[in-house]
Enzyme design. Structure first.
Site, PDB file in Angstrom:
ATOM      1  N   HIS A 224      43.861 -46.604   6.661  1.00  0.00           N
ATOM      2  CA  HIS A 224      42.594 -46.750   7.359  1.00  0.00           C
ATOM      3  C   HIS A 224      41.449 -46.121   6.559  1.00  0.00           C
ATOM      4  O   HIS A 224      41.409 -44.911   6.383  1.00  0.00           O
ATOM      5  CB  HIS A 224      42.716 -46.065   8.729  1.00  0.00           C
ATOM      6  N   ARG A 225      40.554 -46.966   6.051  1.00  0.00           N
ATOM      7  CA  ARG A 225      39.472 -46.533   5.149  1.00  0.00           C
ATOM      8  C   ARG A 225      40.081 -45.909   3.889  1.00  0.00           C
ATOM      9  O   ARG A 225      39.491 -45.010   3.291  1.00  0.00           O
ATOM     10  CB  ARG A 225      38.520 -45.551   5.839  1.00  0.00           C
TER      11      ARG A 225
ATOM     12  N   GLU B 108      42.552 -50.918   4.267  1.00  0.00           N
ATOM     13  CA  GLU B 108      41.540 -51.316   5.243  1.00  0.00           C
ATOM     14  C   GLU B 108      40.146 -51.139   4.655  1.00  0.00           C
ATOM     15  O   GLU B 108      39.810 -50.075   4.126  1.00  0.00           O
ATOM     16  CB  GLU B 108      41.641 -50.490   6.530  1.00  0.00           C
TER      17      GLU B 108
ATOM     18  N   ASP C 218      36.070 -51.662   5.683  1.00  0.00           N
ATOM     19  CA  ASP C 218      34.989 -52.018   6.608  1.00  0.00           C
ATOM     20  C   ASP C 218      33.819 -52.530   5.772  1.00  0.00           C
ATOM     21  O   ASP C 218      33.514 -51.964   4.716  1.00  0.00           O
ATOM     22  CB  ASP C 218      34.501 -50.778   7.376  1.00  0.00           C
TER      23      ASP C 218
ATOM     24  N   HIS D 160      31.767 -47.768   6.601  1.00  0.00           N
ATOM     25  CA  HIS D 160      32.027 -47.891   8.030  1.00  0.00           C
ATOM     26  C   HIS D 160      30.750 -47.993   8.869  1.00  0.00           C
ATOM     27  O   HIS D 160      30.643 -48.841   9.751  1.00  0.00           O
ATOM     28  CB  HIS D 160      32.861 -46.713   8.533  1.00  0.00           C
TER      29      HIS D 160
ATOM     30  N   GLU E 145      37.325 -55.715   7.697  1.00  0.00           N
ATOM     31  CA  GLU E 145      36.599 -55.803   8.971  1.00  0.00           C
ATOM     32  C   GLU E 145      35.141 -56.196   8.772  1.00  0.00           C
ATOM     33  O   GLU E 145      34.414 -55.540   8.025  1.00  0.00           O
ATOM     34  CB  GLU E 145      36.669 -54.454   9.713  1.00  0.00           C
TER      35      GLU E 145
ATOM     36  N   GLN F  57      39.557 -58.737  10.338  1.00  0.00           N
ATOM     37  CA  GLN F  57      39.500 -58.146  11.681  1.00  0.00           C
ATOM     38  C   GLN F  57      38.046 -57.957  12.092  1.00  0.00           C
ATOM     39  O   GLN F  57      37.166 -57.750  11.252  1.00  0.00           O
ATOM     40  CB  GLN F  57      40.202 -56.777  11.664  1.00  0.00           C
TER      41      GLN F  57
HETATM   42  O1  G3P Z   1      39.597 -51.510  12.267  1.00  0.00           O
HETATM   43  C1  G3P Z   1      40.406 -50.714  13.060  1.00  0.00           C
HETATM   44  C2  G3P Z   1      39.612 -49.521  13.374  1.00  0.00           C
HETATM   45  O2  G3P Z   1      39.138 -49.052  12.142  1.00  0.00           O
HETATM   46  C3  G3P Z   1      38.462 -49.876  14.248  1.00  0.00           C
HETATM   47  O3  G3P Z   1      37.620 -48.812  14.435  1.00  0.00           O
HETATM   48  O4  G3P Z   1      35.473 -47.760  14.045  1.00  0.00           O
HETATM   49  O5  G3P Z   1      37.411 -47.117  12.649  1.00  0.00           O
HETATM   50  O6  G3P Z   1      36.332 -49.321  12.330  1.00  0.00           O
HETATM   51  P1  G3P Z   1      36.677 -48.238  13.314  1.00  0.00           P
HETATM   52 CA    CA Z   2      37.752 -50.528  10.784  1.00  0.00          CA
END
Ligand code: G3P
Ligand code: CA
Length: 263
Positions: free
Chosen positions: A18-19, A45, A47, A60, A127, A158
């Site tokens: 995540h990130r 991941e 964003d 993000h 995302e 996503q």
């Molecule tokens: O993309 C999954 C999760 O990352 C969604 O929340 O705010 O961390 O992008 P956020």
């Molecule tokens: Ca995300």
């Protein structure tokens, strides 16, 4: 027996950095993504935000304030201006236990640079953020995916915006999509909601906080993938796997890897 079943369940969980490995390094930097890879994260991941001159960057927030030394909206910055910012020092200040001098001065990467660095066969989980602020974001994403010949079998796009996902689906129905969901109280999903999501997406990504076993089993049983976010402790990882999730987002891909190995 139960133990064998549990081991089977651990095997195919999708481990999403995540990130990047953002528990250990400044989120959405090449360093963070590399660390995710090293820690057995399967997907990177990313964003997306878009600059004033229409370049997609990995960030993000809509503003640069939290993750750089600058202030203001991404959409008011050209890429050249974004590239002046320090995207690493904030992390050293906020997380002294993980601070590293090499993080100071790291740059915000463009999506193009991420594709160049990790190549067409890396697994990307991208995302579209604030798509209503950035008209044309989906088209630009798809242009880069095609230009860099990114393997679409292992690409996931996503969004919290179903409109953005439907736009992607119309532009290229072969791109696999995940509908993000955010629950503020006990998660419930109806058959009609599941059917509507299945029209365009292959999975859902709910916040893990308010999930329960019934929800997970209902969604997984419908054939949708279910990838909760953002799960950072091993006990919760184990519980969610036991409930039947098919993957998850984590800032600590090494921890999920250990759980998957039965540790
Ligand atoms: O993309 C999954 C999760 O990352 C969604 O929340 O705010 O961390 O992008 P956020
Ligand atoms: Ca995300």
């Amino acid at each position: 027996g139960g133990t064998a079943m549990a081991k089977e369940k651990h095997k195919d969980i999708v481990n999403v950095s995540h990130r990047g490995a953002s528990g250990y390094a400044p989120e959405h930097t090449i360093t963070s993504y590399q660390m995710g890879d090293k820690m057995h994260g399967e997907y990177i991941e990313v964003d997306l935000q878009m600059t004033k001159d229409g370049k997609l960057i990995a960030m993000h927030d809509e503003t640069v304030d939290r993750t750089t030394d600058g202030t203001g909206l991404v959409k008011d910055y050209t890429l050249e201006q974004i590239k002046q910012l320090d995207a690493g020092s904030w992390f050293n200040e906020k997380y002294p236990q993980y601070a590293n001098l090499d993080y100071a001065g790291l740059k915000v990467p463009t999506l193009e640079e991420v594709f160049q660095k990790f190549g067409k066969n890396a697994k990307y989980y991208i995302e579209t953020k604030s798509p209503e602020v950035y008209p044309g974001m989906e088209k630009e994403l798809l242009r880069l995916v095609n230009d860099y010949n990114i393997n679409k079998n292992t690409l996931l796009v996503q969004s919290f915006s179903s409109l953005s996902l439907k736009t992607m689906n119309e532009l290229d129905p072969s791109v696999k999509l995940v509908q993000l969901l955010s629950y503020k109280t006990n998660a419930v999903i109806t058959d009609a909601e599941i059917a509507a999501i299945k029209q365009y997406a292959m999975g859902v990504g709910p916040n893990y906080t308010y999930l329960n076993q019934d929800y997970v089993q209902k969604v997984a049983g419908s054939g949708l993938a279910i990838h909760p976010y953002t799960v950072n402790d091993k006990e919760t990882m184990k519980k969610l796997i036991d409930w039947g999730v098919t993957g998850m987002f984590t800032n600590f891909p090494d921890r999920l890897h250990e759980v998957m190995k039965g540790k």
